[in-house]
Design a protein around this motif. Sequence first.
Motif, PDB file in Angstrom:
ATOM      1  N   MET A 119      -6.500   5.734   5.166  1.00 27.00           N
ATOM      2  CA  MET A 119      -6.153   6.597   6.299  1.00 27.00           C
ATOM      3  C   MET A 119      -4.676   7.009   6.249  1.00 27.00           C
ATOM      4  N   ASP A 130       4.490   0.718   3.086  1.00 21.25           N
ATOM      5  CA  ASP A 130       3.477  -0.341   3.007  1.00 21.25           C
ATOM      6  C   ASP A 130       4.211  -1.645   2.714  1.00 21.25           C
ATOM      7  N   GLU A 138      -7.063  -3.300  11.012  1.00 19.84           N
ATOM      8  CA  GLU A 138      -7.559  -3.227  12.396  1.00 19.84           C
ATOM      9  C   GLU A 138      -7.489  -4.614  13.040  1.00 19.84           C
ATOM     10  N   LYS A 176      -0.986  -5.515  14.453  1.00 21.84           N
ATOM     11  CA  LYS A 176      -0.427  -4.249  14.943  1.00 21.84           C
ATOM     12  C   LYS A 176       0.668  -4.506  15.978  1.00 21.84           C
ATOM     13  N   SER A 227      -9.319   2.531  15.517  1.00 23.79           N
ATOM     14  CA  SER A 227     -10.583   3.148  15.926  1.00 23.79           C
ATOM     15  C   SER A 227     -11.290   2.323  16.987  1.00 23.79           C
TER      16      SER A 227
HETATM   17  N1  LIG Z   1     -11.326   3.889   7.149  1.00 26.44           N
HETATM   18  C1  LIG Z   1     -11.826   4.588   8.155  1.00 26.44           C
HETATM   19  O1  LIG Z   1     -12.919   5.164   8.089  1.00 26.44           O
HETATM   20  C2  LIG Z   1     -11.022   4.720   9.432  1.00 26.44           C
HETATM   21  C3  LIG Z   1     -11.248   5.827  10.274  1.00 26.44           C
HETATM   22  C4  LIG Z   1     -10.478   5.957  11.435  1.00 26.44           C
HETATM   23  C5  LIG Z   1      -9.525   4.992  11.749  1.00 26.44           C
HETATM   24  N2  LIG Z   1      -9.341   3.921  10.915  1.00 26.44           N
HETATM   25  C6  LIG Z   1      -8.302   2.926  11.264  1.00 26.44           C
HETATM   26  O2  LIG Z   1      -7.146   3.183  10.462  1.00 26.44           O
HETATM   27  C7  LIG Z   1      -6.464   1.953  10.197  1.00 26.44           C
HETATM   28  C8  LIG Z   1      -6.299   1.790   8.692  1.00 26.44           C
HETATM   29  O3  LIG Z   1      -7.563   1.818   8.084  1.00 26.44           O
HETATM   30  P1  LIG Z   1      -7.736   2.008   6.494  1.00 26.44           P
HETATM   31  O4  LIG Z   1      -9.184   2.205   6.248  1.00 26.44           O
HETATM   32  O5  LIG Z   1      -6.753   3.011   5.980  1.00 26.44           O
HETATM   33  O6  LIG Z   1      -7.289   0.549   5.985  1.00 26.44           O
HETATM   34  P2  LIG Z   1      -6.859   0.091   4.516  1.00 26.44           P
HETATM   35  O7  LIG Z   1      -7.200  -1.341   4.420  1.00 26.44           O
HETATM   36  O8  LIG Z   1      -7.341   1.056   3.488  1.00 26.44           O
HETATM   37  O9  LIG Z   1      -5.248   0.236   4.548  1.00 26.44           O
HETATM   38  C9  LIG Z   1      -4.415  -0.540   5.340  1.00 26.44           C
HETATM   39  C10 LIG Z   1      -3.039  -0.589   4.658  1.00 26.44           C
HETATM   40  O10 LIG Z   1      -2.100  -1.169   5.564  1.00 26.44           O
HETATM   41  C11 LIG Z   1      -1.206  -1.970   4.821  1.00 26.44           C
HETATM   42  N3  LIG Z   1      -0.555  -2.909   5.740  1.00 26.44           N
HETATM   43  C12 LIG Z   1      -1.096  -3.985   6.368  1.00 26.44           C
HETATM   44  N4  LIG Z   1      -0.165  -4.570   7.159  1.00 26.44           N
HETATM   45  C13 LIG Z   1       0.973  -3.847   7.029  1.00 26.44           C
HETATM   46  C14 LIG Z   1       2.290  -3.951   7.575  1.00 26.44           C
HETATM   47  N5  LIG Z   1       2.587  -4.916   8.434  1.00 26.44           N
HETATM   48  N6  LIG Z   1       3.193  -3.020   7.222  1.00 26.44           N
HETATM   49  C15 LIG Z   1       2.906  -2.031   6.362  1.00 26.44           C
HETATM   50  N7  LIG Z   1       1.674  -1.887   5.804  1.00 26.44           N
HETATM   51  C16 LIG Z   1       0.747  -2.774   6.122  1.00 26.44           C
HETATM   52  C17 LIG Z   1      -2.083  -2.635   3.768  1.00 26.44           C
HETATM   53  O11 LIG Z   1      -1.336  -3.110   2.685  1.00 26.44           O
HETATM   54  C18 LIG Z   1      -3.018  -1.468   3.396  1.00 26.44           C
HETATM   55  O12 LIG Z   1      -2.503  -0.703   2.308  1.00 26.44           O
HETATM   56  C19 LIG Z   1      -7.284   0.859  10.892  1.00 26.44           C
HETATM   57  O13 LIG Z   1      -6.741   0.626  12.164  1.00 26.44           O
HETATM   58  C20 LIG Z   1      -8.674   1.492  10.994  1.00 26.44           C
HETATM   59  O14 LIG Z   1      -9.426   0.963  12.061  1.00 26.44           O
HETATM   60  C21 LIG Z   1     -10.058   3.782   9.759  1.00 26.44           C
END
Ligand SMILES: NC(=O)c1ccc[n+]([C@@H]2O[C@H](COP(=O)([O-])OP(=O)(O)OC[C@H]3O[C@@H](n4cnc5c(N)ncnc54)[C@H](O)[C@@H]3O)[C@@H](O)[C@H]2O)c1
Length: 378
Positions: free
Chosen positions: A11, A30, A89, A94, A116
């Motif tokens: 995302m 990241d 998530e 967060k 989400s």
């Molecule tokens: N994947 C989906 O379909 C989707 C859709 C809408 C919303 N979301 C939401 O978006 C968010 C991210 O989802 P995603 O699928 O991209 O997850 P993901 O696991 O692909 O990516 C998360 C990233 O965050 C990084 N991270 C974790 N803690 C951190 C910190 N303290 N500082 C900096 N980076 C950090 C991780 O290293 C990772 O690269 C979540 O809250 C999820 O619920 C996801």
Amino acid sequence: MTIGIIGAGSMGAGIAQIAALSGDEVILLDQTILAVEKGLEGIKQSLDRLLSKQKISNLEHQEALQRILPTDDAQQLRSASLCIEAVFEDMAVKQSLFSDLEKIVPQDCIIATNTSSLSVTKLASCLRSPERFAGMHFFNPPALMPLVEIIPAAQTALAVTQNLLETATRWGKTAVVAKDTPGFIVNKVARPYYSEAIRMVEEGFATIEEIDEAMTSYGFKMGPFTLMDFIGHDVNFRVTESVWKGFFYDGRYKPSLLQQRLLDAGYLGKKTGRGFYIYDGTTIGELTDFSNEKKETIFWRIISMLVNEAADTVYMGVCSQEDLEKAVTLGVNYPKGLFAWGQELGMARIVENLDAMFLLYHEERYRVCPLLRTLAKL
Ligand SMILES: NC(=O)c1ccc[n+]([C@@H]2O[C@H](COP(=O)([O-])OP(=O)(O)OC[C@H]3O[C@@H](n4cnc5c(N)ncnc54)[C@H](O)[C@@H]3O)[C@@H](O)[C@H]2O)c1
């Protein structure tokens, strides 16, 4: 504008790409350089695809990449005027991130979350200036999906919501405003598409193939079982579970044992090679001829539940009717808005159908929303 994106996963990287293509400077953060570089590589591949399809020019491709600063140093965010968080998530992860972030970014920097399923209001509560905080919910993949839900928390200043609406619009997205309620708009309204389909299988009324066939024949791009397999049962089940819990265990959103057992077995869908279907070239069952009457019943059960859920969402003030129609057509690709569809089919017939099911089951899930009853009388 300088945009900070925190989390370079699927995302975060997608949102960074949109901002950079729109001319904003992006700081992509990241935890490790390796993770941020992986995100950047994904952006590069996505831009390459846009270039090969002639959706962007060579110059736009180059400039977008140059505008993204990859980093593992949070201090770089000190010049950001908007930060969008897209990390795991998890409420605790967060909240701790936001507390640290507030010490780095300028006082007038807006902070948004792409959560989400978590309460935006609860996330905001850990900030010293919670009025600068709101939800900005993109859909996957962000670069392609046109919808963004803007979710003001109870504490959010009006100007912040307005600013996020304008930013999403400037980035070429259609933005809608949703109250901070479980599932926001799309993930709430779409629940019955899955749950009513599963219910019919559990009852032995229809097979997964029949239900998928019935729903696609009425214009849905994917049948519910194909779609759940595509989304993944880990994700789909958890969203259902969180909406159910979020609404204090309202029976309308109750998860199903059938899907729970798929999870237990590790049959997560397409990504593991098996979900409701098996993805090795064979199928578990085969679609045999079934009557038009059955096809119609399947469609009517699901569409009645969807229209009722849409009415409830507007009735409870989650969003306007206009935004609801945008959300379901752009966020989950339904062929029509649910109010428009309901009008076309006849709201009175939908109410009759739901009342008949309520009479049969005496379950909360089939209770008719007062707004739908009113519309049926018009
Ligand atoms: N994947 C989906 O379909 C989707 C859709 C809408 C919303 N979301 C939401 O978006 C968010 C991210 O989802 P995603 O699928 O991209 O997850 P993901 O696991 O692909 O990516 C998360 C990233 O965050 C990084 N991270 C974790 N803690 C951190 C910190 N303290 N500082 C900096 N980076 C950090 C991780 O290293 C990772 O690269 C979540 O809250 C999820 O619920 C996801």
